[in-house]
Design a protein around this motif. Sequence first.
Motif, short mmCIF file in Angstrom:
data_model
loop_
_atom_site.label_atom_id
_atom_site.label_comp_id
_atom_site.label_asym_id
_atom_site.label_seq_id
_atom_site.Cartn_x
_atom_site.Cartn_y
_atom_site.Cartn_z
N ARG A 1 0.84 -1.08 0.04
CA ARG A 1 -0.25 -0.05 -0.04
C ARG A 1 0.86 1.24 -0.01
O ARG A 1 0.90 1.96 1.02
N LEU A 2 1.69 1.51 -1.07
CA LEU A 2 2.42 2.58 -1.07
C LEU A 2 2.13 3.94 -0.89
O LEU A 2 2.73 4.39 -0.20
N PRO A 3 1.00 4.20 -1.58
CA PRO A 3 0.32 5.71 -1.31
C PRO A 3 0.45 5.99 0.28
O PRO A 3 0.95 7.02 0.62
N THR A 4 0.02 5.07 1.05
CA THR A 4 -0.39 5.32 2.42
C THR A 4 0.94 5.32 2.94
O THR A 4 1.33 5.99 4.20
N ALA A 5 1.81 4.23 2.79
CA ALA A 5 3.04 4.04 3.31
C ALA A 5 4.02 5.45 3.06
O ALA A 5 4.63 5.81 3.87
N GLU A 6 3.94 5.85 1.87
CA GLU A 6 4.62 6.99 1.45
C GLU A 6 4.11 8.13 2.57
O GLU A 6 5.17 8.82 2.93
N ALA A 7 2.84 8.34 2.67
CA ALA A 7 2.56 9.47 3.38
C ALA A 7 2.90 9.31 4.70
O ALA A 7 3.39 10.53 5.29
N ASP A 8 2.93 8.22 5.22
CA ASP A 8 3.34 8.16 6.80
C ASP A 8 4.99 8.50 6.71
O ASP A 8 5.38 9.02 7.52
N LEU A 9 5.72 7.94 5.70
CA LEU A 9 7.26 8.14 5.91
C LEU A 9 7.51 9.70 5.56
O LEU A 9 8.51 9.99 6.11
N ARG A 10 6.64 10.23 4.80
CA ARG A 10 7.13 11.70 4.38
C ARG A 10 6.87 12.32 5.74
O ARG A 10 7.35 13.51 5.93
N ARG A 11 5.93 12.15 6.42
CA ARG A 11 5.43 12.78 7.62
C ARG A 11 6.66 12.71 8.61
O ARG A 11 6.98 13.60 9.35
N VAL A 12 7.13 11.34 8.74
CA VAL A 12 8.22 10.99 9.64
C VAL A 12 9.60 12.17 9.23
O VAL A 12 10.19 12.64 10.10
N GLU B 1 16.30 14.25 10.26
CA GLU B 1 17.51 13.45 10.50
C GLU B 1 17.34 12.08 10.58
O GLU B 1 18.48 11.18 10.69
N SER B 2 16.04 11.69 10.03
CA SER B 2 15.79 10.12 10.12
C SER B 2 16.34 9.61 8.86
O SER B 2 15.53 9.40 7.86
N ALA B 3 17.52 9.12 8.95
CA ALA B 3 18.09 8.39 7.61
C ALA B 3 17.36 6.81 7.42
O ALA B 3 17.06 6.56 6.14
N ALA B 4 16.79 6.38 8.48
CA ALA B 4 15.83 5.12 8.19
C ALA B 4 14.54 5.55 7.27
O ALA B 4 14.17 4.72 6.39
N ALA B 5 14.04 6.74 7.59
CA ALA B 5 12.83 6.94 6.90
C ALA B 5 13.24 7.21 5.31
O ALA B 5 12.47 6.90 4.55
N TYR B 6 14.23 8.17 5.11
CA TYR B 6 14.53 8.38 3.74
C TYR B 6 14.84 6.98 3.02
O TYR B 6 14.72 6.69 1.80
N ALA C 1 20.42 8.67 -1.18
CA ALA C 1 21.50 9.31 -1.22
C ALA C 1 21.54 10.38 0.13
O ALA C 1 22.53 10.37 0.76
N LYS C 2 20.30 10.97 0.55
CA LYS C 2 20.28 11.49 1.65
C LYS C 2 20.38 10.61 2.85
O LYS C 2 20.85 11.22 3.64
N ALA C 3 19.89 9.56 2.91
CA ALA C 3 19.83 8.53 4.21
C ALA C 3 21.34 8.47 4.24
O ALA C 3 21.84 8.45 5.33
#
Length: 261
Positions: free
Chosen positions: A125-136, A142-147, A169-171
Motif C-alpha cells: 500500500r505504497l501511497p499510504t506508506a509514503e504518506a507516513d514516511l514523508r510525515r516522519v 535527520e531520520s536516515a531510516a525514513a529516507y 543518497a540523503k539517507a
Amino acid sequence: LTLAESDIQAYLLLAEIADMRNDSTAAAQWIARIPSPRARTAAMIQRAEALSRQQKYGPALQLAQELPHKTAADSALRALFISQIQEKTKQYAQAEQTLDQALSSDPDNPELLYARGMIREAQNRLPTAEADLRRVIALKPESAAAYNALGYSLVQRNLRVQEGHDLIAKALRLDPENGAILDSMGWAQYRLGHLEEARQWLDKAFLAEPQPEIAAHLGEVLWRLGKPDAARAIWSEGLKMDAHNAILLETIERLTGHKIP
C-alpha cells in the motif's frame, strides 16, 4: 553492578530459564519481584524480546500487552512492541490497528508513524506508506531510516527510481556506514542500469553487514555482470546465514531456474 542491578539481572536470568521450561507463570513471578517500576518495565521488554527471538510469539504478545501505558511515551512503546510481534506473525491488519489506536492520541509520534508506514509498505500500500514516511521526514529530518525506507520502496518497485536513489543518497549522508542503506544504494544503481557501481556499493554493504538479502542483491548483480560462479558463492554464504530467506531463495530460483530444496 550494584546489588540492585545484580538482583535485576538474576531475576531476568531466572525468568529466561522458566520460559525455556515453558513455565510462563514462574517467569512472570520472577519479573514481578523487581521492585523499581522502571526497571521492571525494562525487564519485561527484555523478556518479550527474548521470547520473540525464540519465536514464542504468543507469550511475547501477551507480555507486551501487559506493559504499562499510563503515559503517552509508555503507550507508544507498548504499541510498538505489540505491532512488531503482530507484524512478525503477518497479522498486518491487527498491527496497523494497534498503531492507529496509539496515533489517535499521539498523531505526530515519528516512531509510530514509521512503524505504520513499514507495515503498510509490507502490504504493498505504497501511497499510504509514503504518506507516513514523508510525515516522519517532516517531523524528523535527520531520520536516515525514513529516507532509506521510502527510497528503497520506490526502487524495489521500479517506480520513480531516480527519486528513490536521491532519497537513499540523503539517507547515506546521514548514516554513511549503515549496511542496509549501502545495500539500498547498490540496488538503486542496479535498477538504473549501473552494474559496476551497483557491485561496488553491494560489496561494501555485504562487508559492513553480511545479510541474506544483501547476498541476494550482490549475487544478482554479479550474475548480470556475467560472473555466475561469484554469484553462486555469495548466495551460498547467504544460505548459510538463513536457508529459508524468501528473497534469497526467489532470486536464486529466478536467475538459475533451480529451486533450492
